[in-house]
Enzyme design. Sequence first.
Site, PDB file in Angstrom:
ATOM      1  N   HIS A  35       0.848  -1.193   0.000  1.00 42.90           N
ATOM      2  CA  HIS A  35       0.000   0.000   0.000  1.00 42.90           C
ATOM      3  C   HIS A  35       0.879   1.236   0.000  1.00 42.90           C
ATOM      4  O   HIS A  35       1.808   1.340   0.798  1.00 42.90           O
ATOM      5  CB  HIS A  35      -0.910   0.022   1.234  1.00 42.90           C
ATOM      6  N   ASP A  45     -14.871   3.133   6.971  1.00 46.76           N
ATOM      7  CA  ASP A  45     -13.796   3.933   6.394  1.00 46.76           C
ATOM      8  C   ASP A  45     -14.261   4.648   5.135  1.00 46.76           C
ATOM      9  O   ASP A  45     -13.903   5.794   4.894  1.00 46.76           O
ATOM     10  CB  ASP A  45     -12.576   3.071   6.077  1.00 46.76           C
ATOM     11  N   ARG A  49     -13.793  13.144   5.635  1.00 44.62           N
ATOM     12  CA  ARG A  49     -12.517  13.809   5.933  1.00 44.62           C
ATOM     13  C   ARG A  49     -12.040  14.624   4.750  1.00 44.62           C
ATOM     14  O   ARG A  49     -11.471  15.703   4.903  1.00 44.62           O
ATOM     15  CB  ARG A  49     -11.446  12.757   6.292  1.00 44.62           C
ATOM     16  N   SER A  99      -7.373   4.194   8.753  1.00 41.81           N
ATOM     17  CA  SER A  99      -8.067   4.068   7.461  1.00 41.81           C
ATOM     18  C   SER A  99      -7.362   3.026   6.593  1.00 41.81           C
ATOM     19  O   SER A  99      -7.985   2.095   6.068  1.00 41.81           O
ATOM     20  CB  SER A  99      -8.064   5.440   6.775  1.00 41.81           C
ATOM     21  N   LYS A 144      -8.548  -1.416   6.152  1.00 38.61           N
ATOM     22  CA  LYS A 144      -8.832  -2.065   4.865  1.00 38.61           C
ATOM     23  C   LYS A 144      -7.873  -3.229   4.616  1.00 38.61           C
ATOM     24  O   LYS A 144      -8.264  -4.281   4.119  1.00 38.61           O
ATOM     25  CB  LYS A 144      -8.723  -1.035   3.729  1.00 38.61           C
TER      26      LYS A 144
END
Length: 430
Positions: A87, A166, A173, A188, A192
Amino acid sequence: MSEHAHDAVEVITTKRDGASLSESQIDWVVDAYTRGAVADEQMAALAMAILLNGMERREISDWTAAMIASGERMDFSMLTRPTADKHSTGGVGDKITLPLAPLVAACGVAVPQLSGRGLGHTGGTLDKLESIPGWRADLTNAAMLAQLEDVGAVICAAGDGLAPADKKLYALRDVTGTVEAVPLIASSIMSKKIAEGTGALVLDVKVGAGAFMKDVDRARELAEVMVALGTDAGVRTVALLTDMETPLGRTAGNAIEVAESVEVLGGGGPADVVELTLALAREMLTAAGATDVDPADKLADGSAMDVWRRMIAAQGGDPDAELPVARESHVVTAEAAGVLTRLDAMAVGMAAWRLGAGRARKEDPVQAGAGVRWHVRPGEAVAAGDPLFTLLTDTPERFDRALAALDGGYEIAAPGSSYDPRPLVLDRIG
Ligand code: URA
């Protein structure tokens, strides 16, 4: 938990006044917000209080668990190979997922890569892949598993069932100035990834002008929190802090980044993209326990390219199709000879976004051919009149605002000036 265990104002004022939220308060507020029983304006106030007052590790861990519990958990344990995912916290020209997923799969580790669309100046992996004619981002869980077993790599959209808290909170946000809070970013991302069920995770935490985290200390703090969250959840997690002062490669956009990724898979491509792809691949393989393969060999012998082609075709795409080309282009040239000493990732990202490569609102379409190509990277010399940037768009009225974004975003020093390159990988946590 009882519907009335807490109320939103009590939770907001606890954090507003600088105290820690209890596990019970966190479970209640995340669940109630997901169900619609806590209003957007109340969650916005709480997010701002979290941004201003921070959270302890225990609170971040409870918040992450509550977000995971808001939806389904996937399970890849029935696959015959180990799994690893990567990620990135988001950068400009960051197309690394595209060559990386098939490369790691070619080394024997399955890559379940749930990706997102771009918002703001950073591009989205799904937007890039959608420039390939026929390619589809939406897969059922069963199709994803079948592709992982068969091809070894899948890049697709996260289903609505994964961490729905999320999804709702991230959109909130984004419009309330509360994206840049370490507890909220860490929970967040990790909610996931943990819900996705990967066995190993490598985080690419971007640092610099084009990243959420502008300085290395904040990036390290974010990386440490995420590595701890992953490790506590049983996911082997490491993080690399990598430079995002300068954009990656030589392109920022959608189709043009796909083309650059295919160059990398073909054994060429920009040196920094190759270096980061290999560094992340090695970390993913190590975390997944596959240390006997050198990913550089799999780039060189064409097996990563084979997996790419199968991965694209499995999702309806034609790996041989011509990629879309923008209808209009505009070239910016160097006024004088010299050495490029600065290329600001944020300026390039904003220019690509304004040309139509990104979107201003979630529902906006993106232009497949739009973006920026830079012909020179920091440290390279130019002669007067040499092309510096090619701006690409279908809608030429966008050129002026893109040029304004680039203005001041680069520096050309006198010929022969020295340039001190920053390392691409700045640190490793985990
Ligand atoms: N990416 C995410 O998924 N969440 C954040 O909060 C920031 C980047």
